[in-house]
Design an enzyme around this catalytic site. Structure first.
Site, mmCIF file in Angstrom:
data_model
loop_
_atom_site.group_PDB
_atom_site.id
_atom_site.type_symbol
_atom_site.label_atom_id
_atom_site.label_comp_id
_atom_site.label_asym_id
_atom_site.label_seq_id
_atom_site.Cartn_x
_atom_site.Cartn_y
_atom_site.Cartn_z
ATOM 1 N N TYR A 22 5.677 -0.975 3.700
ATOM 2 C CA TYR A 22 5.684 0.480 3.743
ATOM 3 C C TYR A 22 7.071 0.977 3.070
ATOM 4 C CZ TYR A 22 2.164 -0.602 7.188
ATOM 5 O OH TYR A 22 0.897 -0.928 7.886
ATOM 6 N N HIS A 98 -2.830 6.296 1.970
ATOM 7 C CA HIS A 98 -2.309 5.288 2.763
ATOM 8 C C HIS A 98 -1.163 4.675 2.057
ATOM 9 C CE1 HIS A 98 -5.385 4.983 5.662
ATOM 10 N NE2 HIS A 98 -6.475 5.341 4.773
#
Ligand code: CA2
Length: 144
Positions: A22, A98
């Site tokens: 991430y 996302h």
């Protein structure tokens, strides 16, 4: 122009865990970066770890001054029909983001049940995906 960003469960941990997936930017800095990149747009950010709070937030956007929604419902994207239904009640441009490339990950992440309620999906471009979504909102909302 007003854009709402919604982030779902565990995204408050951005920059604190799993940077290889991430990235290393935390959520506050990501939102600050967006505001700096788009000073002309009023950007509001809401993060919750709770499905019902996200549904409530989407419902509050109905009939509000918000021009567009950028949503990363996180894991809820993969199974929340409650969020899908709420998104379908909201008639403004919506983009699902996302951070990770969900199609290269576990199979359960390959399906988003909320994506069909959105105009488009951006996946795998890291936090830059939020910038791309807001850029699209800017162009799309001005031309429509
Ligand atoms: O790639 C994405 O943005 C996801 O929506 C993130 C969700 C995941 O369940 C989706 O499949 C894809 C998970 C969010 C968890 O966020 C974390 C961030 C940093 C550290 C740990 C978790």
């Amino acid at each position: 122009m007003e854009i709402q960003i919604i982030n779902g469960p565990n995204l408050n941990m951005l920059g604190k865990r799993e940077p290889e997936i991430y990235g290393s930017t935390n959520l506050d800095d990501m939102v600050e970066g967006l505001k700096k990149s788009f000073p002309e747009i009023k950007i509001d950010h809401f993060q919750s770890n709770h499905e019902g709070e996200i549904v409530d937030k989407i419902q509050r956007l109905v009939g509000s001054n918000t021009d567009g929604l950028v949503i990363n419902a996180a894991s809820l994207s993969h199974y929340s029909y409650a969020i899908f239904d709420a998104l379908n009640m909201l008639y403004i441009p919506k983009i699902e983001v996302h951070i990770s490339q969900i199609y290269q990950r576990e199979e359960f992440r390959h399906k988003s049940v909320t994506a069909p309620a959105c105009n488009g999906v951006i996946a795998g471009l890291g936090i830059y995906g939020y910038h791309m979504a807001v850029q699209w909102m800017k162009v799309h909302c001005q031309s429509s």
